[in-house]
Design an enzyme around this catalytic site. Structure first.
Site, PDB file in Angstrom:
ATOM      1  CB  THR A   1      -6.369  -4.407   0.500  1.00  0.00           C
ATOM      2  OG1 THR A   1      -5.922  -3.311  -0.296  1.00  0.00           O
ATOM      3  CG2 THR A   1      -6.189  -5.679  -0.312  1.00  0.00           C
TER       4      THR A   1
ATOM      5  CD  GLU B 229      -3.571  -1.878  -4.513  1.00  0.00           C
ATOM      6  OE1 GLU B 229      -3.170  -2.540  -5.476  1.00  0.00           O
ATOM      7  OE2 GLU B 229      -3.635  -0.639  -4.522  1.00  0.00           O
TER       8      GLU B 229
ATOM      9  CE1 TYR C  15      -0.995  -6.715   0.101  1.00  0.00           C
ATOM     10  CE2 TYR C  15      -2.364  -5.253  -1.215  1.00  0.00           C
ATOM     11  CZ  TYR C  15      -1.972  -5.744   0.021  1.00  0.00           C
ATOM     12  OH  TYR C  15      -2.574  -5.262   1.167  1.00  0.00           O
TER      13      TYR C  15
ATOM     14  CE  LYS D  77      -3.458  -8.529   2.121  1.00  0.00           C
ATOM     15  NZ  LYS D  77      -3.690  -8.682   3.559  1.00  0.00           N
TER      16      LYS D  77
HETATM   17  P1  NAP Z   1       2.914  -3.896   7.519  1.00  0.00           P
HETATM   18  O1  NAP Z   1       3.313  -2.733   8.364  1.00  0.00           O
HETATM   19  O2  NAP Z   1       3.701  -4.206   6.296  1.00  0.00           O
HETATM   20  O3  NAP Z   1       2.933  -5.174   8.476  1.00  0.00           O
HETATM   21  C1  NAP Z   1       2.910  -6.477   7.963  1.00  0.00           C
HETATM   22  C2  NAP Z   1       3.127  -7.453   9.088  1.00  0.00           C
HETATM   23  O4  NAP Z   1       3.106  -8.788   8.546  1.00  0.00           O
HETATM   24  C3  NAP Z   1       4.484  -7.307   9.823  1.00  0.00           C
HETATM   25  O5  NAP Z   1       4.276  -7.529  11.206  1.00  0.00           O
HETATM   26  C4  NAP Z   1       5.293  -8.463   9.249  1.00  0.00           C
HETATM   27  O6  NAP Z   1       6.281  -8.947  10.101  1.00  0.00           O
HETATM   28  C5  NAP Z   1       4.192  -9.499   9.082  1.00  0.00           C
HETATM   29  N1  NAP Z   1       4.586 -10.592   8.178  1.00  0.00           N
HETATM   30  C6  NAP Z   1       5.021 -10.499   6.913  1.00  0.00           C
HETATM   31  N2  NAP Z   1       5.285 -11.716   6.407  1.00  0.00           N
HETATM   32  C7  NAP Z   1       5.008 -12.613   7.391  1.00  0.00           C
HETATM   33  C8  NAP Z   1       5.071 -14.019   7.500  1.00  0.00           C
HETATM   34  N3  NAP Z   1       5.491 -14.782   6.482  1.00  0.00           N
HETATM   35  N4  NAP Z   1       4.693 -14.607   8.660  1.00  0.00           N
HETATM   36  C9  NAP Z   1       4.295 -13.864   9.711  1.00  0.00           C
HETATM   37  N5  NAP Z   1       4.211 -12.504   9.672  1.00  0.00           N
HETATM   38  C10 NAP Z   1       4.568 -11.894   8.534  1.00  0.00           C
HETATM   39  O7  NAP Z   1       1.391  -3.786   7.077  1.00  0.00           O
HETATM   40  P2  NAP Z   1       0.218  -2.848   7.658  1.00  0.00           P
HETATM   41  O8  NAP Z   1       0.226  -1.562   6.909  1.00  0.00           O
HETATM   42  O9  NAP Z   1       0.264  -2.858   9.118  1.00  0.00           O
HETATM   43  O10 NAP Z   1      -1.065  -3.638   7.145  1.00  0.00           O
HETATM   44  C11 NAP Z   1      -1.640  -4.678   7.914  1.00  0.00           C
HETATM   45  C12 NAP Z   1      -2.461  -5.579   7.003  1.00  0.00           C
HETATM   46  O11 NAP Z   1      -3.482  -4.821   6.378  1.00  0.00           O
HETATM   47  C13 NAP Z   1      -1.682  -6.225   5.868  1.00  0.00           C
HETATM   48  O12 NAP Z   1      -2.251  -7.494   5.659  1.00  0.00           O
HETATM   49  C14 NAP Z   1      -1.959  -5.335   4.681  1.00  0.00           C
HETATM   50  O13 NAP Z   1      -1.840  -6.062   3.479  1.00  0.00           O
HETATM   51  C15 NAP Z   1      -3.390  -4.920   4.965  1.00  0.00           C
HETATM   52  N6  NAP Z   1      -3.820  -3.615   4.454  1.00  0.00           N
HETATM   53  C16 NAP Z   1      -3.077  -2.493   4.742  1.00  0.00           C
HETATM   54  C17 NAP Z   1      -3.533  -1.259   4.307  1.00  0.00           C
HETATM   55  C18 NAP Z   1      -2.778  -0.004   4.613  1.00  0.00           C
HETATM   56  O14 NAP Z   1      -3.055   1.019   3.969  1.00  0.00           O
HETATM   57  N7  NAP Z   1      -1.874  -0.007   5.591  1.00  0.00           N
HETATM   58  C19 NAP Z   1      -4.744  -1.169   3.591  1.00  0.00           C
HETATM   59  C20 NAP Z   1      -5.477  -2.325   3.355  1.00  0.00           C
HETATM   60  C21 NAP Z   1      -5.008  -3.542   3.803  1.00  0.00           C
HETATM   61  P3  NAP Z   1       7.820  -8.430  10.068  1.00  0.00           P
HETATM   62  O15 NAP Z   1       7.866  -7.292  11.036  1.00  0.00           O
HETATM   63  O16 NAP Z   1       8.562  -9.626  10.513  1.00  0.00           O
HETATM   64  O17 NAP Z   1       8.117  -8.024   8.668  1.00  0.00           O
HETATM   65  O1  G4F Z   2       2.083   3.954  -0.806  1.00  0.00           O
HETATM   66  P1  G4F Z   2       1.894   2.958  -1.873  1.00  0.00           P
HETATM   67  O2  G4F Z   2       3.038   2.057  -2.153  1.00  0.00           O
HETATM   68  O3  G4F Z   2       0.579   2.160  -1.504  1.00  0.00           O
HETATM   69  P2  G4F Z   2      -0.457   1.276  -2.360  1.00  0.00           P
HETATM   70  O4  G4F Z   2       0.187   0.685  -3.554  1.00  0.00           O
HETATM   71  O5  G4F Z   2      -1.675   2.098  -2.561  1.00  0.00           O
HETATM   72  O6  G4F Z   2      -0.752   0.074  -1.339  1.00  0.00           O
HETATM   73  C1  G4F Z   2      -1.020   0.331   0.037  1.00  0.00           C
HETATM   74  O7  G4F Z   2      -2.413   0.491   0.211  1.00  0.00           O
HETATM   75  C2  G4F Z   2      -3.195  -0.669  -0.083  1.00  0.00           C
HETATM   76  C3  G4F Z   2      -4.658  -0.287   0.146  1.00  0.00           C
HETATM   77  O8  G4F Z   2      -5.170   0.301  -1.016  1.00  0.00           O
HETATM   78  C4  G4F Z   2      -2.762  -1.796   0.824  1.00  0.00           C
HETATM   79  F1  G4F Z   2      -3.519  -2.893   0.606  1.00  0.00           F
HETATM   80  C5  G4F Z   2      -1.301  -2.104   0.594  1.00  0.00           C
HETATM   81  O9  G4F Z   2      -0.883  -3.120   1.512  1.00  0.00           O
HETATM   82  C6  G4F Z   2      -0.488  -0.842   0.854  1.00  0.00           C
HETATM   83  O10 G4F Z   2      -0.588  -0.533   2.221  1.00  0.00           O
HETATM   84  O11 G4F Z   2       1.555   3.698  -3.252  1.00  0.00           O
HETATM   85  C7  G4F Z   2       0.517   4.646  -3.337  1.00  0.00           C
HETATM   86  C8  G4F Z   2       0.505   5.284  -4.724  1.00  0.00           C
HETATM   87  C9  G4F Z   2       0.620   4.292  -5.875  1.00  0.00           C
HETATM   88  O12 G4F Z   2      -0.268   4.660  -6.898  1.00  0.00           O
HETATM   89  C10 G4F Z   2       2.045   4.449  -6.372  1.00  0.00           C
HETATM   90  O13 G4F Z   2       2.218   4.180  -7.758  1.00  0.00           O
HETATM   91  O14 G4F Z   2       1.657   6.123  -4.827  1.00  0.00           O
HETATM   92  C11 G4F Z   2       2.265   5.929  -6.087  1.00  0.00           C
HETATM   93  N1  G4F Z   2       3.678   6.283  -5.999  1.00  0.00           N
HETATM   94  C12 G4F Z   2       4.280   7.259  -6.725  1.00  0.00           C
HETATM   95  N2  G4F Z   2       5.574   7.301  -6.456  1.00  0.00           N
HETATM   96  C13 G4F Z   2       4.608   5.698  -5.233  1.00  0.00           C
HETATM   97  C14 G4F Z   2       5.812   6.334  -5.524  1.00  0.00           C
HETATM   98  N3  G4F Z   2       4.520   4.698  -4.320  1.00  0.00           N
HETATM   99  C15 G4F Z   2       5.652   4.318  -3.683  1.00  0.00           C
HETATM  100  N4  G4F Z   2       5.583   3.357  -2.764  1.00  0.00           N
HETATM  101  N5  G4F Z   2       6.864   4.919  -3.956  1.00  0.00           N
HETATM  102  C16 G4F Z   2       6.993   5.924  -4.866  1.00  0.00           C
HETATM  103  O15 G4F Z   2       8.098   6.440  -5.115  1.00  0.00           O
END
Ligand code: NAP
Ligand code: G4F
Length: 321
Positions: free
Chosen positions: A124, A126, A148, A152
């Site tokens: 990520t 992050e 987190y 990671k």
């Molecule tokens: P998400 O929607 O939160 O999905 C997370 C998945 O992990 C869900 O299927 C969840 O299952 C499963 N999980 C959580 N805890 C578990 C456990 N203990 N054992 C088995 N499965 C478990 O996340 P996403 O946005 O699809 O992201 C996918 C991956 O990419 C994650 O690793 C995230 O950290 C990473 N990532 C995401 C972003 C982004 O912007 N979306 C960016 C960079 C990296 P349940 O349905 O049971 O909760």
């Molecule tokens: O949507 P966010 O919670 O995502 P964040 O923290 O960027 O993390 C996501 O992206 C990562 C990749 O860079 C992944 F690895 C991670 O698993 C996840 O998918 O917050 C985005 C931004 C932050 O700066 C937060 O402080 O939005 C700001 N924010 C402002 N108000 C808020 C809020 N975020 C959330 N969730 N809720 C608010 O009310």
């Protein structure tokens, strides 16, 4: 013979899009699913007769081992995680267990059962946290800012180590934020598009947010799972930044979302509360995906206004009349 893939986190946003992509390519798709009192299958309901679900939890070594023995995958996509940054400050030990040690459990099981499988790790942006340069690329130093991000980072280096120590085909996708209509409601983008839809339909008056000045590089999730697949088609494992190359503030996102429903005076509908601020914030992220473009032939297509439109329209439909 059809290739087999095992996806951890198949019920999540990315897992569901990736399952669709791999099924369309003719893969046999297995998905690791943990036991919940109330199953969370909304994202894969339409795929339930096509994806073979395997019981397992990233905190449980034997279930991961059994899942790999049963599926014998050619490709493994490790997407399972406690993925919400805010929660990681309250549940740092669980986050480290699932996101950090969970990956090592998976690598150990793969080393034993399917040593030659190609493995994708969901790393990520992050990792960059308090950024040292902008835009960030594969050589930018890391400085995670949350439990987190720290978990990671451990997983990222474990992948590099298993590559170097055991010759395993393990790649890190360093993905910047990617969103969709399947994004969890706790994340900023979905919280905003769902909130805007509720306001537009007269069902709510306000959205309550935290830091409006944070900047993110937001792309569209279905395009990002294609990049994951492309990484595993390479003869050699490697690490890739996946991003749009554009960075926007939370404020810009909010403004665009309200514009979609014809509300110009959006400030009237947005409140801020310190409870949504993080103990340490990632202020700004912007990715340089030129390596992915050069090696994988991958490029982000959907830019922010279109992404916002897709998400607001989906939420208007869901929220109803
Ligand atoms: P998400 O929607 O939160 O999905 C997370 C998945 O992990 C869900 O299927 C969840 O299952 C499963 N999980 C959580 N805890 C578990 C456990 N203990 N054992 C088995 N499965 C478990 O996340 P996403 O946005 O699809 O992201 C996918 C991956 O990419 C994650 O690793 C995230 O950290 C990473 N990532 C995401 C972003 C982004 O912007 N979306 C960016 C960079 C990296 P349940 O349905 O049971 O909760
Ligand atoms: O949507 P966010 O919670 O995502 P964040 O923290 O960027 O993390 C996501 O992206 C990562 C990749 O860079 C992944 F690895 C991670 O698993 C996840 O998918 O917050 C985005 C931004 C932050 O700066 C937060 O402080 O939005 C700001 N924010 C402002 N108000 C808020 C809020 N975020 C959330 N969730 N809720 C608010 O009310």
């Amino acid at each position: 013979m059809a290739k087999a893939a095992c996806i951890t986190g198949v019920t999540g946003q990315d897992g569901s899009f990736l399952a669709e992509l791999l099924l369309a390519k003719g893969y046999t798709v297995y998905g690791l699913v943990r036991r919940l009192s109330s199953p969370n299958v909304a994202n894969i309901r339409h795929l339930m007769d096509q994806v073979q679900l395997l019981d397992g939890d990233m905190t449980d070594q034997s279930s991961i081992l059994t899942a790999l023995k049963e599926s014998r995958p050619d490709e493994i996509y490790n997407l399972a995680a406690q993925s919400f940054v805010q929660t990681s400050f309250r549940q740092p030990v669980l986050t480290a267990d699932v996101d950090g040690l969970g990956l090592v459990r998976l690598l150990e099981a793969a080393k034993e059962v399917v040593h030659d499988a190609r493995i994708y790790q969901a790393s990520t942006s992050e990792l960059f946290g308090l950024v040292k340069e902008s835009p960030q690329n594969e050589n930018t130093p890391f400085h995670p800012r949350s439990p987190y991000g720290v978990a990671k980072l451990f997983a990222y280096w474990a992948c590099v180590n298993y590559r170097e120590a055991y010759g395993m085909h393990v790649s890190n996708g360093i993905l910047f934020n990617h969103e969709s209509e399947r994004r969890g409601l706790e994340f900023l983008t979905r919280k905003v598009t769902h909130g805007v839809a509720m306001i537009a339909k007269g069902k709510a008056k306000h959205i309550e947010l935290g830091n409006l000045d944070a900047k993110r590089d937001w792309g569209y999730a279905p395009e990002y799972v294609d990049a994951m697949w492309r990484m595993l088609q390479q003869p050699k494992p490697d690490d890739y930044v996946i991003a749009t190359g554009e960075s926007h503030t939370v404020r810009e996102f909010v403004k665009l979302a309200f514009r979609e429903v014809g509300i110009k005076d959006w400030e009237k509908h947005v409140r801020t509360d310190a409870k949504h601020l993080r103990p340490a914030e990632v202020y700004t992220l912007c990715g340089d995906a030129s390596k992915a473009r050069r090696v994988l032939g991958w490029e982000a297509k959907t830019k922010l206004p279109e992404l916002v439109k897709i998400m607001v329209e989906a939420d208007l439909e869901r929220v109803g009349g």
